[in-house]
Design an enzyme around this catalytic site. Structure first.
Site, PDB file in Angstrom:
ATOM      1  N   ASP A 316       0.827  -1.375  -0.193  1.00  0.00           N
ATOM      2  CA  ASP A 316       0.019   0.123   0.076  1.00  0.00           C
ATOM      3  C   ASP A 316       0.913   1.031  -0.048  1.00  0.00           C
ATOM      4  O   ASP A 316       2.018   1.088   0.287  1.00  0.00           O
ATOM      5  CB  ASP A 316      -0.675  -0.028   1.175  1.00  0.00           C
ATOM      6  N   ASP A 508      -1.593  -1.007   6.290  1.00  0.00           N
ATOM      7  CA  ASP A 508      -1.518  -0.353   7.513  1.00  0.00           C
ATOM      8  C   ASP A 508      -3.035   0.230   7.753  1.00  0.00           C
ATOM      9  O   ASP A 508      -3.382   0.043   8.977  1.00  0.00           O
ATOM     10  CB  ASP A 508      -0.665   0.577   7.726  1.00  0.00           C
ATOM     11  N   ASP A 512      -7.091  -1.857   4.018  1.00  0.00           N
ATOM     12  CA  ASP A 512      -6.172  -3.029   3.616  1.00  0.00           C
ATOM     13  C   ASP A 512      -6.386  -4.347   4.359  1.00  0.00           C
ATOM     14  O   ASP A 512      -5.735  -5.288   3.842  1.00  0.00           O
ATOM     15  CB  ASP A 512      -4.675  -2.466   4.109  1.00  0.00           C
TER      16      ASP A 512
END
Length: 645
Positions: A316, A508, A512
Site C-alpha cells: 500500500d 496498515d 487494507d
C-alpha cells in the site's frame, strides 16, 4: 519433584531402570529381564496406539521406528537397551520442552509484564492535593476509563495508552520498540502502555481502554503466536518413508551378514527418530522469538516457511511506503470562500472520518487556531470521502468525482510530483481544494533493495491515489509495477492475479484488511495501523519501520535453513550410526546412549534460529546495484477516481 510430576514417563522409566539394575546386582537376571521387557512392551503399545491413530488420520510418521526398536530389542534379549530407548523417547520430550521454553523466551517475557493495576487519582481533589495526600486508589487496569488521571511510580509499567501530564519523564520502550536506550517525553506527548517508567513518578491521562491499548494488542498477538502450531513442525515426516525404509534395509543387511537378529535390533536402536521430530518445532519457535525481539510478531509459526519463499511483494502507499502523515502545503480557493473557511469546514467534516488524511486536515486546522463545527448528521463513504451537514449546509470532502456529485464545477488542481489534493464542496458549490504532500519513508528504497537481495523478483504498489502521485513514489522507492486508483476490491483482485508466488502484501489501514487476508502472507504496519488490519494479517510489525518487512523475510529464510540443517544433521548422524551398527561396531546399549548425543546436537543446532546469523548474508547492501523501476516499469491504471487512498 516438579519435573518428575511434569514428566511421569521419565520418572517411571528411571524408577523401573533402577529397579532392574537392583535385581541384576542381587543375582536375579531372569526377573530383571521379564520386568524390563514387560515395561518396555507396555510403553511400545502406548506409542503404537498413537501411531495407528495418526496413520488412520492420513499422517505418516516415523514413530514406527521407535516402536520396532523397542520390540526388537526385547525379542533378542537386549532388555537394558530397550529400557534406554524408552528413557530416550521420554527424555526427548523433556528436552524438546526445555528447548521450546528457551526459544519462546522473548514471546513469554512480554506476557509476564502485562499491567494488572493502576493508581488512579480520586475525583474531587486537585492534582496538588492528590500528590501531597496520596489520594490515589489502586484499581484493576480493566476498570480505568478514558480521561482518568493515573500516577505511574518509578520503575512501574505504564498500564494504558495516554498523554503525559507531568513536565517530563524518561521511559524504557525496549519491550515495544526494541530500542535499548530510554526515551525522554515531555508534557503533551503520548505514552505507550508497556513502557517502563524511569526514576521519577509521573502523571498521565488515559486515552485508550485496556483492551485497546498498544501493549494489550501486542500481548494478544503474542499469545496467539505462542499458542500456534506450525504446519512445518512435522517437517521431518516428509523424510519418514525413505528414512524408515533405509533403516529396515540396513537392519536386514546386518542380519543377513551376521546371521543374528540382534544385528537388526542394533541398527534400529540408532535409527530412533527423536532428532527429526524435535528439530523443526524448536527452530520455528526460535525464529518466532527472534522476530518478536525485533518488533515483528509472527502470528503463526507456519508463516515463517511462507516468508522464506516470498517472490512478490505488494505495498500500500499511504502509511506504508510513505509516513502516512500528509502535511498541508496550500489551500486553493474557489469563488468567495477564504482559505480559513475552506480549511475549517473541511476539518469539521473530516472529524467524522477515520481516514488517515482526515487527521492531517484536522491538525492543519488546529495549527491555524480554527474551531470545529458540530454536524447534525455525517456519513463517511469509504475511500471516497465524507459528507456532513452544518446549520443546514452540506459540506462534502474527498475525491473530485465524489465532490462533483454534490457540487458541480469542480476543477482539478494542478499538482507537482508527490502531491495530492482533497476537494471541498459547500452547499452545492465548489469551495476549493487542500493540497497536501506525504513524503516517502527514508528506509523505503533500502528496504526494496534488501528484498531484491533476498530473492524477491517483483514489487508492486497498490494504491487509491492518482497515477501521477503513485508513479512519483514508485520511482523514488524503486518499485517494478504500479496499480493506481484502486478501491479495496481492486487490490484484492490484483493480488489474486499476481503470477509469481508466494505473494506478500504490506499495508496498515482499515481498507487494507481484505487484501492482507487474501495474500499468501499479509503484513500489517501496526504502530499506528488499524485493529482490522492487524487481525487480518499474518505478521504485525509493531514499530513504525518499513525495513522490518525485509527483516521478516530474512528471519523466515534463516529459520527454515536452520530447521532443515538440524534435520539433516540428525539424519546424517543416525545413518552413520546405522552403518556402524550394521557392521557390528555399535552394541545395542551403546547405540541407545549415542542417540542422546544426536538429540543434543540437533537441539543445539536448532536453537541457532534465535541468533541473527551472519550479518548481511544473502542480502545486497543499499550501495550495491539493486535499483529497479526507474525505467521500463509496467504501469497499469484502473478506472477509478483518484487521490484518497
Amino acid at each position: 519433584m516438579k519435573l518428575l510430576l511434569r514428566y511421569p514417563l521419565v520418572a517411571g522409566t528411571i524408577a523401573a531402570l533402577l529397579a532392574v539394575l537392583v535385581l541384576l546386582l542381587s543375582g536375579q537376571p531372569l526377573i530383571a529381564q521379564v520386568s524390563a521387557s514387560i515395561y518396555a512392551l507396555a510403553v511400545a503399545a502406548y506409542l503404537a496406539v498413537g501411531m495407528v491413530r495418526r496413520l488412520i488420520g492420513g499422517q505418516w510418521g516415523i514413530d514406527i521406528l521407535a516402536v520396532t526398536a523397542i520390540v526388537s530389542t526385547v525379542l533378542v534379549g537386549e532388555f537394558i537397551a530397550s529400557m534406554i530407548i524408552v528413557l530416550m523417547m521420554a527424555g526427548g520430550t523433556a528436552l524438546e520442552d526445555y528447548a521450546a521454553g528457551r526459544a519462546k523466551k522473548e514471546l513469554t517475557s512480554l506476557l509476564e509484564r502485562v499491567p494488572q493495576t493502576a493508581h488512579r487519582e480520586r475525583n474531587g481533589s486537585s492534582a496538588a492535593e492528590n500528590h501531597a495526600n496520596g489520594q490515589h486508589e489502586d484499581v484493576a487496569a480493566t476498570e480505568v476509563r478514558i480521561g482518568d488521571i493515573l500516577l505511574v511510580r518509578p520503575g512501574e509499567v505504564v498500564p494504558l495508552d495516554g498523554i503525559l501530564l507531568s513536565e517530563s519523564g524518561s521511559f524504557d520502550e525496549s519491550s515495544l520498540t526494541g530500542e535499548s536506550l530510554p526515551v525522554d517525553r515531555v508534557a503533551g506527548e503520548g505514552l505507550m502502555s508497556g513502557s517502563l517508567n524511569g526514576e521519577a513518578a509521573v502523571r498521565m491521562q488515559v486515552t485508550a481502554l485496556m483492551e485497546d491499548s498498544q501493549y494489550s494488542r501486542i500481548v494478544a498477538l503474542v499469545k496467539e503466536a505462542a499458542d500456534s502450531k506450525a504446519p512445518m513442525v512435522r517437517l521431518a515426516d516428509r523424510y519418514a518413508v525413505p528414512f524408515t525404509a533405509l533403516a529396515y534395509l540396513l537392519g536386514a543387511i546386518g542380519w543377513i551378514i551376521s546371521g543374528s537378529p540382534a544385528r537388526f535390533a542394533e541398527v534400529l536402536v540408532v535409527a530412533t527418530p527423536c532428532p527429526l521430530l524435535i528439530a523443526a518445532p524448536v527452530a520455528f519457535l526460535g525464529g518466532m522469538s527472534r522476530a518478536a525481539r525485533g518488533g515483528i510478531i509472527v502470528k503463526y509459526a507456519g508463516v515463517l516457511e511462507q516468508l522464506s519463499r516470498i517472490k512478490t511483494v505488494a505495498f500500500d502507499k499511504t502509511g506504508t511506503l510513505t509516513y502516512g502523515r500528509p502535511a498541508l502545503i496550500g489551500v486553493r480557493t474557489s469563488g468567495s470562500f477564504t482559505e480559513d473557511e475552506v480549511l475549517g469546514l473541511a476539518a469539521s467534516a473530516e472529524q467524522y472520518s477515520s481516514h488517515v488524511l482526515a487527521a492531517s486536515v484536522m491538525d492543519a486546522a488546529r495549527t491555524r487556531g480554527l474551531v470545529f463545527e458540530s454536524a447534525t448528521e455525517a456519513t463517511e463513504f469509504a475511500t471516497h470521502g465524507v459528507r456532513a451537514r452544518f446549520d443546514g449546509r452540506d459540506v462534502v470532502v474527498g475525491k473530485p468525482k465524489f465532490v462533483a456529485e454534490s457540487a458541480p464545477g469542480v476543477t482539478e488542481t494542478e499538482l507537482a510530483s508527490g502531491e495530492l489534493a482533497i476537494y471541498v464542496g459547500v452547499a452545492g458549490e465548489f469551495a476549493g481544494s487542500l493540497v497536501m504532500s506525504d513524503p516517502i519513508r527514508r528506509e523505503a528504497r533500502r528496504t526494496l533493495a534488501e528484498l531484491t537481495g533476498l530473492g524477491v523478483t517483483r514489487t508492486v504498489m497498490l494504491t487509491g491515489d492518482a497515477l501521477a502521485t503513485a508513479e512519483h513514489i514508485a520511482d523514488e522507492a524503486g518499485l517494478t509495477d504500479v496499480r493506481a486508483e484502486c478501491l479495496p476490491p481492486d487490490k484484492v483482485e490484483a493480488v489474486r492475479a499476481l503470477p509469481v508466488r508466494p505473494v506478500m502484501m504490506v499495508g496498515d489501514g482499515v481498507n487494507d484488511a481484505p487484501v492482507l487476508a487474501v495474500a499468501d502472507v499479509g503484513i500489517a504496519m501496526g504502530a499506528r495501523g488499524s485493529t482490522a488490519a492487524g487481525e487480518s494479517a499474518d505478521v504485525v510489525i509493531i514499530l513504525d519501520d518499513l525495513s522490518k518487512v525485509a527483516s521478516a523475510v530474512r528471519i523466515g529464510q534463516r529459520t527454515v535453513k536452520v530447521a532443515l540443517q538440524s534435520i539433516w544433521i540428525g539424519i546424517g548422524l543416525s545413518v552413520a550410526l546405522m552403518v556402524a551398527a550394521m557392521a557390528g561396531y555399535v552394541p545395542a546399549i551403546a547405540g541407545a546412549l549415542s542417540q542422546e548425543l544426536v538429540d543434543l546436537a540437533t537441539i543445539l543446532n536448532a536453537l541457532r534460529a534465535l541468533s541473527p546469523g551472519r550479518k548481511g548474508a544473502g542480502t545486497k547492501l543499499p550501495g550495491q546495484k539493486a535499483d529497479v523501476g526507474a525505467t521500463g516499469r509496467p504501469v497499469s491504471r484502473l478506472p477509478r477516481s483518484a487521490e484518497r487512498s
